[in-house]
Design a protein around this motif. Structure first.
Motif, PDB file in Angstrom:
ATOM      1  N   TYR A  22       0.839  -1.312  -0.013  1.00 32.98           N
ATOM      2  CA  TYR A  22      -0.049   0.030   0.067  1.00 32.98           C
ATOM      3  C   TYR A  22       0.787   1.115  -0.009  1.00 32.98           C
ATOM      4  CZ  TYR A  22      -4.023  -2.755   0.988  1.00 32.98           C
ATOM      5  OH  TYR A  22      -4.946  -3.753   0.850  1.00 32.98           O
ATOM      6  N   ALA A  23       2.197   1.114  -0.624  1.00 34.11           N
ATOM      7  CA  ALA A  23       2.924   2.447  -0.648  1.00 34.11           C
ATOM      8  C   ALA A  23       2.160   3.672  -1.350  1.00 34.11           C
ATOM      9  CB  ALA A  23       4.292   2.008  -1.408  1.00 34.11           C
ATOM     10  N   ILE A  24       1.260   3.365  -2.394  1.00 35.56           N
ATOM     11  CA  ILE A  24       0.903   4.568  -3.011  1.00 35.56           C
ATOM     12  C   ILE A  24      -0.116   4.999  -2.232  1.00 35.56           C
ATOM     13  CG2 ILE A  24      -0.738   5.062  -5.116  1.00 35.56           C
ATOM     14  CD1 ILE A  24       0.776   3.242  -6.818  1.00 35.56           C
ATOM     15  N   PRO A  25      -1.078   4.575  -1.502  1.00 34.96           N
ATOM     16  CA  PRO A  25      -1.990   5.067  -0.483  1.00 34.96           C
ATOM     17  C   PRO A  25      -1.412   5.803   0.587  1.00 34.96           C
ATOM     18  CG  PRO A  25      -3.022   2.911  -1.219  1.00 34.96           C
ATOM     19  CD  PRO A  25      -1.511   2.953  -1.625  1.00 34.96           C
ATOM     20  N   ILE A  26      -0.180   5.409   1.076  1.00 30.85           N
ATOM     21  CA  ILE A  26       0.475   5.759   2.045  1.00 30.85           C
ATOM     22  C   ILE A  26       0.970   7.333   1.442  1.00 30.85           C
ATOM     23  CG2 ILE A  26       2.485   5.825   3.430  1.00 30.85           C
ATOM     24  CD1 ILE A  26       2.413   2.838   3.691  1.00 30.85           C
ATOM     25  N   ILE A  27       1.578   7.214   0.318  1.00 31.30           N
ATOM     26  CA  ILE A  27       2.185   8.552  -0.256  1.00 31.30           C
ATOM     27  C   ILE A  27       0.874   9.402  -0.553  1.00 31.30           C
ATOM     28  CG2 ILE A  27       3.130   9.723  -1.968  1.00 31.30           C
ATOM     29  CD1 ILE A  27       4.669   6.802  -2.618  1.00 31.30           C
ATOM     30  N   THR A  29       0.677  19.977  10.297  1.00 31.01           N
ATOM     31  CA  THR A  29       0.760  19.062   9.330  1.00 31.01           C
ATOM     32  C   THR A  29       1.199  17.667   9.859  1.00 31.01           C
ATOM     33  OG1 THR A  29       2.729  20.073   8.753  1.00 31.01           O
ATOM     34  CG2 THR A  29       0.788  20.936   7.512  1.00 31.01           C
ATOM     35  N   GLN A  30       0.462  17.158  10.642  1.00 30.49           N
ATOM     36  CA  GLN A  30       1.077  15.720  10.874  1.00 30.49           C
ATOM     37  C   GLN A  30      -0.143  15.138  11.890  1.00 30.49           C
ATOM     38  OE1 GLN A  30       0.369  17.949  13.996  1.00 30.49           O
ATOM     39  NE2 GLN A  30       2.452  18.574  13.142  1.00 30.49           N
ATOM     40  N   ILE A  31      -0.114  13.681  11.974  1.00 31.61           N
ATOM     41  CA  ILE A  31      -1.088  13.054  12.993  1.00 31.61           C
ATOM     42  C   ILE A  31      -0.261  12.167  13.998  1.00 31.61           C
ATOM     43  CG2 ILE A  31      -3.004  12.958  10.920  1.00 31.61           C
ATOM     44  CD1 ILE A  31      -1.976  10.198  10.541  1.00 31.61           C
ATOM     45  N   GLY A  32      -0.905  11.950  15.175  1.00 29.67           N
ATOM     46  CA  GLY A  32      -0.410  11.449  15.943  1.00 29.67           C
ATOM     47  C   GLY A  32      -0.989  10.296  17.012  1.00 29.67           C
ATOM     48  N   GLU A  33      -1.300  10.644  18.506  1.00 33.41           N
ATOM     49  CA  GLU A  33      -1.854   9.877  19.218  1.00 33.41           C
ATOM     50  C   GLU A  33      -3.397   9.256  18.904  1.00 33.41           C
ATOM     51  OE1 GLU A  33      -0.696  13.459  21.014  1.00 33.41           O
ATOM     52  OE2 GLU A  33       0.648  12.681  19.659  1.00 33.41           O
ATOM     53  N   SER A  78       1.927   8.687  10.006  1.00 32.30           N
ATOM     54  CA  SER A  78       2.327   9.382  11.296  1.00 32.30           C
ATOM     55  C   SER A  78       3.611   9.539  11.407  1.00 32.30           C
ATOM     56  CB  SER A  78       1.661   8.549  12.263  1.00 32.30           C
ATOM     57  OG  SER A  78       2.094   9.270  13.530  1.00 32.30           O
ATOM     58  N   VAL A  79       4.408   8.508  10.999  1.00 34.01           N
ATOM     59  CA  VAL A  79       5.902   8.520  11.194  1.00 34.01           C
ATOM     60  C   VAL A  79       6.346   9.608  10.464  1.00 34.01           C
ATOM     61  CG1 VAL A  79       8.060   7.237  10.885  1.00 34.01           C
ATOM     62  CG2 VAL A  79       6.201   6.126  11.801  1.00 34.01           C
ATOM     63  N   ILE A  80       6.161   9.505   8.891  1.00 34.72           N
ATOM     64  CA  ILE A  80       6.755  10.469   7.960  1.00 34.72           C
ATOM     65  C   ILE A  80       6.180  11.865   8.183  1.00 34.72           C
ATOM     66  CG2 ILE A  80       6.412  11.270   5.596  1.00 34.72           C
ATOM     67  CD1 ILE A  80       5.584   8.064   5.003  1.00 34.72           C
ATOM     68  N   THR A  81       4.945  11.990   8.717  1.00 30.19           N
ATOM     69  CA  THR A  81       4.664  13.594   8.800  1.00 30.19           C
ATOM     70  C   THR A  81       5.236  14.058   9.998  1.00 30.19           C
ATOM     71  OG1 THR A  81       2.377  12.552   9.937  1.00 30.19           O
ATOM     72  CG2 THR A  81       2.408  13.309   7.929  1.00 30.19           C
TER      73      THR A  81
END
Length: 757
Positions: free
Chosen positions: A295-300, A336-340, A367-370
């Protein structure tokens, strides 16, 4: 040898991995949350090169406890009063961001052909920014004092609250599989009902309970009691159809209003850190590398949707709230990120079995990337705003400037009708909810008890009297409260056209109270509707005229607000928070400032009358804070002491002059240092000495010359501690200590020959 339980072995593996990763991520200056996620990945069955957890079901249970502690701790840091303080800008911005991001997430999910529930949960996951990561980024970049960061933190507070609401709504939709408007309205209504009920009852009862038990509570007892309250509310929330996390958050927010909030937060923190770490590790255990590659494309795409969506919608929401373009872009780029909460919502979907397996690892990867990109996005905000401002059409730029300045005045406008109606609606809703809960509990437990032990008529009569007496203070408040307020009286005398609407507000509230009484009577007696209405009207009139009921209603409300304000009152007393009147002074160009008397100040030890600060500087000392003691409106005879904290009222110019004078009074010139240098000298008592035959007390060496005899050396060479009542004899060698000038003055003033050592 006894067999080690699987749970202990798994915990050992998890904590070892978590410990190593936290040290590594601390060294790399990255959020510890990501370290826990990586630790979970290393301990998962998906990693063939490291030992794996054997019983993931037990870890899942511990992770659920971790979510409870995380939300409980979040509630302790949150106060319902903060919603009022964040202001209209944060409310407008937060609601705009969340609504638009949910729609964006649903759209992205649908475009990949995912199920409706996957898309809906994806929207909820990407709607919330990470409070922890943003706090850390602001600290690392040294931006906590910037103006825009205050607005960002206010938006995060509201996002945390709305995240709880969103979790409840998602849970309801997941269980019912129903997306109809009626179902949603019922869910929201149920949520608001229990939210208000638990908060009102909790604030009324729990601070009073803690106050009465304060002498019995050490740290251990306070920890156990607070956790008991937390898990008690968790069970209550689960039994009423809400999530455990919602119950934990509610109890945390109730305890946040108590004086013990800081102590509870400190005591709970180690427990929260342990179980929270296990939760985030369990998040990492769900990450399958093969699925991430698949699911690399949906992640990007989702990563770009989070970054661009939060930046654009965040900027738009803040502009909509009336802020300038630069501030809006700084806020938008910070979010511009997501987390807990993305992890918590994802785990909710997994536990309810309504989301697909691929969604969890996708969200973790996003979450890791953002998170890694967050500092760069914050730095990018200022050059991006400069670029956009330079390329905006002139007409757009002028429109934004007019809109931002006009919005500020619109938000500050107050209307008497608006204030009065909001207050009446708030009182009616809150007391109606309390009355409904009392009636429901009475009909469930009290009335059946009466019917089991009394004849039917007397049981119904006693039940009706009991229920009506219990709800009477609240019904009276619904009918009478605000009828003599400043807003009501002003509107009444302002225009005759206002009187009919004002009277109608009273009539409507009386009808609401009468309906409660009619419901109780009709539920216990079979009688004609006319008789029931007549009895209800009579009961309502008795409630209005009853002085005792009036007093009881006032006492109940006073205790509630005392409990609600107890933490603020304590903070004001200790000087940790400025009093409420300080904000009102600003409208009159006055200011309340906290200042501290320096330890070396020449003002220390003097009374306020001697200092005459009002005449010299035009300021007024409102309070003196001395340790944990507070002196309000100090009189002229009150002395100032070193390190006293004083609260002073004056204009900015007056306070500036006053502070400068106070600091100048604490300065010490170089000659003062030289004069205060101590010296040790000696002289011999001979036959011609003026001190011969006198005792130390009679000699005046201490009183006249400000010196001290450190010791007396006799003919044998022994140095003895002097006895003030023993006379000095010939041959004694006297050792004196004092400031240099005083010692030399003592020697110079001697009329006889003195041998100086």
């Amino acid at each position: 040898m006894s067999q080690l339980p699987t749970l202990i072995a798994d915990l050992a593996l998890i904590l070892i991995c978590a410990g190593i990763m936290t040290l590594l991520f601390k060294k790399l200056k990255q959020p510890l949350v990501l370290g826990y996620v990586v630790a979970g990945f290393l301990a998962s069955p998906h990693m063939p090169f490291t030992p794996s957890v054997m019983d993931s079901a037990n870890i899942k249970t511990w992770a659920d406890i971790g979510v409870i502690f995380l939300l409980f701790a979040l509630g302790l840091e949150f106060s319902f009063k903060k919603i009022v303080k964040v202001g209209g800008s944060a409310i407008i911005a937060a609601c705009t961001i969340i609504f638009c991001m949910i729609l964006l997430g649903i759209g992205v999910g649908m475009s990949f052909g995912w199920h409706r529930m996957d898309s809906l949960f994806l929207g909820g996951m990407i709607a919330m920014s990470s409070t922890t990561i943003i706090y850390k980024a602001f600290d690392d970049l040294g931006l906590r004092k910037k103006q825009f960061t205050g607005l960002v933190l206010s938006i995060l507070i509201l996002e945390d609250i709305l995240a709880i609401v969103l979790m409840v709504m998602l849970s309801t939709m997941a269980v019912s599989h129903n997306f109809e408007g009626t179902e949603m309205l019922e869910s929201i209504g149920k949520l608001l009902f229990f939210l208000i009920l638990w908060f009102v009852v909790g604030i009324y009862l729990i601070p009073e309970f803690l106050k009465r038990c304060r002498k019995l509570m050490g740290e251990e007892t306070l920890l156990i009691v607070s956790l008991a309250l937390c898990f008690g509310m968790v069970v209550m929330a689960a039994n009423t159809g809400f999530s455990a996390a919602f119950g934990a958050f509610i109890m945390g927010s109730i305890l946040a209003e108590t004086i013990e909030a800081e102590s509870i937060d400190r005591l709970v923190k180690p427990v929260k850190d342990l179980f929270g770490a296990i939760f985030f590790v369990s998040v990492g255990m769900m990450v399958d590398p093969a699925m991430i590659v698949e699911y690399a494309i949906p992640i990007i795409v989702i990563t770009l949707a989070v970054i661009l969506g939060q930046a654009i919608f965040g900027t738009f929401g803040v502009i909509l709230s009336g802020k300038p373009l630069k501030t809006a872009m700084q806020c938008g780029f910070s979010l511009t990120q997501i987390g807990e909460f993305a992890f918590i919502i994802a785990s909710l979907g997994v536990s309810l079995h309504v989301t697909s397996d691929f969604l969890y690892p996708i969200v973790v990867a996003v979450s890791v990337i953002t998170t890694f990109l967050t500092p760069y996005m914050i730095r990018l905000a200022e050059p991006a705003s400069t670029f956009v401002d330079a390329h905006l059409p002139e007409s757009w730029r002028k429109f934004l400037m007019r809109y931002s300045s006009g919005s500020q005045t619109a938000l500050n406008h107050e209307n008497l009708w608006k204030k009065l109606l909001i207050a009446m609606v708030r009182i009616t809703v809150v007391y109606s909810i309390v009355s409904i809960s009392i009636i429901a509990l009475s009909f469930r437990f009290v009335v059946p008890f009466f019917k089991e032990n009394l004849p039917h008529f007397w049981a119904s009569l006693l039940g009706a009297v009991f229920v009506i007496l219990c709800i009477a203070p609240f019904l009276r408040a619904i009918m009478v409260k605000k009828n003599h307020s400043v807003e009501f009286v002003t509107l009444w005398h302002d225009s005759r056209t206002n009187r009919a609407p004002l009277v109608s507000t009273i009539v409507i509230r009386i009808m609401i109270a009468a309906l409660f009484v009619i419901f109780v009577i009709s539920g216990l007696f079979k009688a004609s509707i006319g008789l029931i209405i007549g009895v209800a009207v009579l009961v309502v009139l008795l409630m209005v005229w009853s002085r005792r009921l009036k007093k009881q209603s006032i006492l109940i409300e006073r205790r509630f607000f005392q409990n609600l304000r107890s933490r603020d009152v304590r903070a004001e007393y200790l000087g940790e928070k400025k009093p409420e009147y300080a904000g009102r002074l600003l409208s009159h160009d006055l200011h309340l400032a906290d200042m501290e008397i320096p330890g070396e100040s020449s003002w220390a030890g003097k009374t306020l009358l001697e200092l005459n600060l009002g005449k010299k500087f035009g300021v007024h000392v409102a309070s003196i804070l001395r340790g944990k003691r507070r002196i309000n409106i100090p009189g002229g005879s009150v002395r100032l002491f070193p390190m006293d904290k004083i609260q002073v009222i004056g204009t900015d110019e007056q306070l500036s002059v006053f502070n400068e004078a106070m600091q100048n009074g604490a300065k010490i010139d170089w000659d003062v240092y030289e004069k205060s240098e101590m010296a040790l000298r000696q002289f011999i008592i001979d036959a011609d000495s003026v001190f011969l035959g006198k005792t130390i007390r009679e000699s005046g060496i201490r009183d006249k010359y400000h010196c001290m005899i450190a010791g007396i050396e006799n003919e044998d060479g022994a140095l003895m501690v002097p006895d003030v009542n023993v006379p000095l004899v010939e041959g004694d060698v006297v050792w004196v200590v004092g400031e240099k000038e005083d010692v030399y003055q003592l020697i110079d003033q001697k009329s006889e020959k003195v041998q100086v050592g």
